[in-house]
Design an enzyme around this catalytic site. Structure first.
Site, mmCIF file in Angstrom:
data_model
loop_
_atom_site.group_PDB
_atom_site.id
_atom_site.type_symbol
_atom_site.label_atom_id
_atom_site.label_comp_id
_atom_site.label_asym_id
_atom_site.label_seq_id
_atom_site.Cartn_x
_atom_site.Cartn_y
_atom_site.Cartn_z
ATOM 1 N N THR A 125 2.327 34.108 27.354
ATOM 2 C CA THR A 125 2.155 33.236 28.517
ATOM 3 C C THR A 125 0.700 33.295 28.961
ATOM 4 O O THR A 125 -0.135 33.913 28.302
ATOM 5 C CB THR A 125 3.067 33.680 29.679
ATOM 6 O OG1 THR A 125 2.544 34.885 30.256
ATOM 7 C CG2 THR A 125 4.489 33.937 29.193
ATOM 8 N N CYS A 126 0.414 32.675 30.092
ATOM 9 C CA CYS A 126 -0.969 32.648 30.565
ATOM 10 C C CYS A 126 -1.444 34.011 31.051
ATOM 11 O O CYS A 126 -2.650 34.213 31.225
ATOM 12 C CB CYS A 126 -1.136 31.615 31.673
ATOM 13 S SG CYS A 126 -0.062 31.883 33.093
ATOM 14 N N ASN A 127 -0.532 34.963 31.258
ATOM 15 C CA ASN A 127 -1.010 36.275 31.702
ATOM 16 C C ASN A 127 -0.375 37.448 30.961
ATOM 17 O O ASN A 127 -0.387 38.566 31.452
ATOM 18 C CB ASN A 127 -0.813 36.453 33.222
ATOM 19 C CG ASN A 127 0.601 36.196 33.677
ATOM 20 O OD1 ASN A 127 1.545 36.527 32.978
ATOM 21 N ND2 ASN A 127 0.739 35.601 34.845
ATOM 22 N N GLN A 133 9.223 31.109 36.662
ATOM 23 C CA GLN A 133 8.911 30.494 35.373
ATOM 24 C C GLN A 133 9.057 31.465 34.207
ATOM 25 O O GLN A 133 9.362 31.068 33.087
ATOM 26 C CB GLN A 133 7.488 29.932 35.390
ATOM 27 C CG GLN A 133 7.345 28.681 36.226
ATOM 28 C CD GLN A 133 5.915 28.176 36.249
ATOM 29 O OE1 GLN A 133 4.985 28.913 35.946
ATOM 30 N NE2 GLN A 133 5.741 26.922 36.615
ATOM 31 N N ALA A 155 0.113 17.399 29.077
ATOM 32 C CA ALA A 155 1.436 16.776 29.194
ATOM 33 C C ALA A 155 2.545 17.721 28.750
ATOM 34 O O ALA A 155 3.632 17.277 28.395
ATOM 35 C CB ALA A 155 1.484 15.485 28.374
ATOM 36 N N GLY A 156 2.280 19.024 28.802
ATOM 37 C CA GLY A 156 3.281 20.015 28.420
ATOM 38 C C GLY A 156 4.192 20.386 29.568
ATOM 39 O O GLY A 156 4.262 19.690 30.588
ATOM 40 N N MET A 188 4.091 22.947 31.734
ATOM 41 C CA MET A 188 3.420 23.264 32.994
ATOM 42 C C MET A 188 2.923 21.994 33.669
ATOM 43 O O MET A 188 2.997 21.852 34.903
ATOM 44 C CB MET A 188 2.259 24.221 32.747
ATOM 45 C CG MET A 188 1.503 24.619 34.008
ATOM 46 S SD MET A 188 2.463 25.678 35.121
ATOM 47 C CE MET A 188 2.121 27.278 34.403
#
Length: 447
Positions: A49-51, A116, A196-197, A199
């Site tokens: 993920t982003c983190n 999320q 356009a994903g 998130m």
């Protein structure tokens, strides 16, 4: 089961390292397949993920598996092993299982309790299944984590504030326009969404709910932008029109899956000039929620620009109270205990099944012998049925306590010895026990 996790997150590494270590798309698939082919590894899935980037594996040797996973992770994420190793953490067996459960519950998130992550764990498991790198062990572990995550959200207030990285970022963006925080943080503002994903879809929905004046979706593949735009009555555009679209926006939310930067300092500078000529009030707020980042960091130095990235979000508060966290940890402990009990019971189940099968065989043989010794008119068919049911009930009751107790005691020190005692006392054929075990394994493989 020997579950191992090797990973790094916002708690162990700075955003600059996380950005470089991020794996997605084809790179993620290659990482999964290469780890699965490592000699000590039987199964694997990756939560990226982003983190966080975490590799979960079922392994037969701890040290060999850690070495192999660290080397492959460094190779695929492009960060040299000597640089990456200092930021990695390792959990094994119970600690690895508890860690995944805590992650799924949101306890390890940048915003504690955010929702999320549960979907991200589910996606990681699904992707590994599609790639053929996930088997019975990690499938069961995944179901445990997802069930625990759902319980934590239905039985506690861990997500009562509904905060996620996106909503926290929007709240921070609202601070640039006093009086706009809360449900209407984007009300009356022109919002540009880049990407356009999944998130981006969440961002578009949030902007629509918040009452944004207009929403524009920009994406490299225009058809994807059009599809997302149609869901929220927005306008679609391509990345070639990005500078003009930013010039007409008040808030830019960027969350693409690009491997390089999408928005440069020069592009934003042009957009700021256009906003000045149009006398648009307030600064241009840019939310960069991508990993690796979409926006050139120097953009934040421009006058009239507020840049909010993941590094800024990491310093802000939690959506959960201490009581919520304690309640979730209690759920994790209860689920882990139940999980171990089920594993222990499954370990002795072949002995129990073999014992009951032998008892049933003895009962049927004795009933057949009884029926053969009696004349056809000595007892009615109904009487014979009653006798058969009575004998079976007696045997079931005699076996009930020892079979239940052996399952209960399976998790105690020396628990396997109780099952071994049953096998000796009832003279169970080892081949019968092995046949039950083999049949159960084959069934699990088919399912």
């Amino acid at each position: 089961m020997s579950v191992l996790v090797v990973g790094l997150s916002h708690k162990s590494a700075p955003m600059a390292i996380l950005e470089r270590a991020a794996v997605s798309g084809d790179s993620l698939g290659k990482l999964l397949r290469d780890v699965a082919q490592a000699e000590p590894v039987a199964e694997v899935f990756v939560v990226s993920t982003c983190n966080r980037v975490e590799v979960y594996a079922d392994v037969d040797r701890f040290h060999a598996a850690v070495t192999a996973i660290c080397e492959l992770l460094a190779r695929h994420c492009g960060v040299p092993a000597h640089e990456l190793t200092g930021y990695l953490y390792v959990h094994y067996e119970d600690r690895a299982i508890s860690h995944l459960m805590a992650v799924a519950c949101g306890l390890d998130s940048m915003v504690v309790g955010e929702g999320q992550i549960l979907g991200q764990v589910r996606s990681a498991l699904s992707f590994a299944a599609e790639q053929g790198t996930q088997g019975r062990v990690l499938s069961e572990l995944g179901r445990l984590a997802l069930r625990t995550g759902k319980r934590s959200r239905t039985e506690t207030g861990i997500d009562r504030a509904g905060l996620s990285l996106l909503t926290l970022a929007i709240e921070l963006a609202a601070q640039s326009a006093p009086g706009r925080s809360g449900a209407g943080a984007l009300a009356g503002r022109d919002v540009l969404i880049v990407g356009a994903g999944s998130m981006s879809a969440l961002a578009a929905a949030a902007a629509a709910r918040s009452g944004a004046t207009s929403i524009v979706v920009a994406n490299r593949t225009r058809s994807h932008a059009e599809r997302l735009a149609a869901d929220v009555s927005a306008i679609a555009t391509g990345l070639a029109d990005l500078p003009a679209a930013m010039g007409a926006a008040d808030v830019v939310i960027s969350c693409t899956g690009a491997t390089g930067q999408v928005i440069s300092r020069d592009m934003v500078s042009v957009a700021v000039s256009a906003r000045t000529l149009a006398a648009r009030p307030g600064p241009l707020v840019v939310l960069d929620l991508a990993m690796p980042r979409d926006v050139e960091p120097a953009t934040g130095d421009l006058p009239g620009v507020v840049l909010i990235g993941l590094d800024l979000l990491s310093g802000h508060g939690t959506a959960a109270t201490d009581d919520d966290v304690l309640a979730v940890r209690a759920i994790i402990e209860a689920e882990l205990a139940a999980y171990h009990s089920a594993i222990d019971a499954a370990r002795v189940a072949p002995t129990v099944v073999a014992l009951r099968a032998k008892a049933a065989k003895v009962v049927e043989a004795e009933l057949a012998r009884l029926e053969g010794r009696l004349s056809s008119d000595a007892l009615s068919g109904h009487a014979l049925d009653e006798i058969a049911q009575t004998v079976r009930r007696v045997v079931d009751k005699l076996l009930h306590s020892p079979t239940v107790r052996v399952k209960e005691l399976a998790g105690s020190p020396g628990g396997e010895e109780y099952a071994a005692a049953l096998r000796v006392l009832f003279d169970l054929d080892p081949r019968a026990v092995e046949a039950v075990t083999r049949a159960a394994t084959e069934q699990e493989v088919r399912s």
